[in-house]
Design an enzyme around this catalytic site. Structure first.
Site, PDB file in Angstrom:
ATOM      1  N   SER A 106      55.585  57.149  50.360  1.00  0.00           N
ATOM      2  CA  SER A 106      54.730  57.859  49.410  1.00  0.00           C
ATOM      3  C   SER A 106      53.422  57.075  49.253  1.00  0.00           C
ATOM      4  CB  SER A 106      55.463  57.941  48.070  1.00  0.00           C
ATOM      5  OG  SER A 106      54.735  58.673  47.123  1.00  0.00           O
ATOM      6  N   LYS A 107      52.438  57.682  48.662  1.00  0.00           N
ATOM      7  CA  LYS A 107      51.198  56.953  48.350  1.00  0.00           C
ATOM      8  C   LYS A 107      50.440  57.716  47.283  1.00  0.00           C
ATOM      9  CE  LYS A 107      48.955  53.280  49.932  1.00  0.00           C
ATOM     10  NZ  LYS A 107      49.533  52.138  50.639  1.00  0.00           N
ATOM     11  N   GLY A 108      49.675  56.985  46.501  1.00  0.00           N
ATOM     12  CA  GLY A 108      48.869  57.635  45.472  1.00  0.00           C
ATOM     13  C   GLY A 108      47.453  57.127  45.514  1.00  0.00           C
TER      14      GLY A 108
END
Ligand code: GLU
Length: 476
Positions: A106-108
């Site tokens: 995941s990444k934000g």
């Protein structure tokens, strides 16, 4: 960052993925399932600041949920966009699989210039962004666990953890909702240095293999090797510091956003970092020659080049002029797909990002486990270990006295041997072990198959096989 005439970052990652899957025996359906990004959530929220409402845009992208929670940092930069977070989320999936941390990817990101805001304003913005993600389970100890990335650090992670605690007052595992927290707020020793430390361990492991060194036209150890580092942020700083202060490498240049410092005798990293903290720039630093054109310094001759800043910095415009033997991708995606091809043809050995910078997520994993077990590593066994060592040393000394052998142990040995491992030693040991094992897994594929010419494809093959196995055991 989109570079003219080159695929986007996301497409570049996909093209690298395709190079690997072309050599694998996956069904097209499974291949596509692994490759696609499962979801990307975009949020726009307002915060009242300086007397008016400011609107911010943020993202949290989940690439693969073959294992949960999913894991990956939150980046604060003006250049953040959906393509970038999706590329970074995909890299997290492969990275976690490669170093065997039991997470999906995941990444934000938040489109913001963190330097434009005061600390209390950043806190309000971070808490509001975290609120939006927490209420959708995009921050959650069992589902999605962020960490620091470019533009964020322990301070932001502490705010996020506190925001989660306020919204989930009875969640006993709440602290595990985010990693990279300061040690006093549920963090772990050694997390701040972890990515840079991992870069150092990756280089150590590479140097243990004579045939790998020979392919890079390198010999001997790390000592005396000429190293150029791009970016003196958390990752570049720690990598450069450990390589120079502990291993005797010579950092011949440091490139920053506003120019570079060159010193063939070695840039003093700690002093330069302090100078940057004080003045905000490398300009005016007395320990080397200042050059405004940092991009040109990237092409300077060296043994090891460590891009530790941003994606896409080595691309079709400069790849042909890069003049290093070993390129260690401390940043995510610093080499574009096209540049990778040029460098391979030139014989540059590349230690790929998903391995080279995996130290961060590895120690994040240790922190997450610590939070879930609610006990510091080493707390139960440290003194027991020490007592057993004391017993042995006393017995040897007694034997020597009884038999008149006259053995004496050097005080240095006793100090070192008698000390049981604390949290920091255990974290470093776990990280070192992880980096060695992951390198060996890549290397086996690299040298074990005739059709694999580089470490990047080898890394993808190892990761994709593991993700595929996870999907298959889920019945897909
Ligand atoms: N942002 C870091 C990375 O790109 C760390 C991620 C994590 O610890 O979850 O690997």
């Amino acid at each position: 960052m989109k570079i003219a005439g080159e695929p986007s970052f996301r497409d570049s990652v996909d093209l690298m993925f395709n190079r690997a899957t072309a050599l694998m025996d996956l069904s097209p359906g499974l291949q596509q399932k692994i490759q696609v990004c499962n979801s990307t959530y975009t949020v726009r929220f307002g915060v009242r600041l300086r007397g008016k409402i400011e609107t911010f845009t943020g993202y949290r992208s989940v690439h693969s949920e073959h294992m949960e929670p999913v894991k990956g940092g939150i980046r604060y930069a003006l250049s953040v966009n959906q393509d970038e977070v999706e590329a970074l989320a995909a890299l997290m999936t492969y990275k976690c699989a490669l170093v065997e941390t039991p997470f999906g990817g995941s990444k934000g990101g938040l489109c913001i210039d963190p330097r434009a805001w005061e600390e209390n304003e950043l806190e309000q913005i971070t808490r509001r962004f975290a609120y939006e993600l927490i209420k959708r389970d995009l921050i959650h100890p069992a589902q999605n666990v962020p960490a620091p990335d470019m533009g964020t650090g322990a301070r932001e992670m502490a705010w996020i953890a506190d925001q989660y605690a306020r919204m989930n007052t009875s969640d006993i595992n709440g602290k595990a909702c985010v990693t990279g927290k300061p040690p006093h707020a549920g963090g772990i020793q050694g997390r701040v240095e972890a990515t840079g430390r991992g870069v150092q361990y990756a280089i150590h492991e590479f140097f243990r293999h004579e045939d790998d060194k020979a392919l890079a036209k390198l010999s001997g150890g790390v000592e005396g090797k000429r190293v150029i580092v791009q970016g003196l942020g958390n990752v570049g700083y720690h990598a450069a510091k450990f390589l120079s202060e502990e291993d005797g490498a010579v950092i011949t240049a440091v490139i920053e956003h506003d120019g570079a410092i060159i010193n063939d005798k070695g840039v003093a990293i700690e002093e330069l970092r302090q100078w940057i903290t004080k003045t905000g720039s490398v300009k005016g630093f007395s320990g080397g020659e200042y050059v405004i054109d940092g991009a040109a310094v990237l092409e300077k001759d060296c043994d090891i080049l460590i891009p530790a800043a941003m994606e896409g910095v080595i691309n079709l415009t400069n790849a042909a002029r890069i003049s290093c033997k070993l390129l260690v991708e401390a940043a995510n995606g610093p080499v574009t797909y096209g540049a990778d091809e040029i460098l391979r043809k030139k014989g540059v050995i590349i230690i790929p990002d998903m391995y080279a910078n995996a130290g961060g997520v590895t120690v994040s994993y240790f922190e997450w486990v610590k939070n879930l077990s609610h006990i510091r590593f080493g707390r139960m066994q440290r003194r027991a270990e020490e007592s057993r060592h004391i017993l042995l040393v006393n017995e040897l000394e007694k034997l020597s006295a009884d038999k008149g052998l006259g053995w004496t142990m050097s005080p240095n040995f006793k100090d070192k041997y008698l000390k049981g491992a604390g949290e920091l030693e255990l974290v470093r040991s776990g990280l070192d072990d992880t980096m060695r094992s992951a390198y060996q897994a890549m290397r086996e594929v690299w040298h074990g198959r005739n059709d694999v010419e580089d470490l990047r494809v080898a890394a993808y093959i190892v990761s994709i096989s593991r993700v595929a196995a996870a999907y298959q055991s889920k019945g897909l």
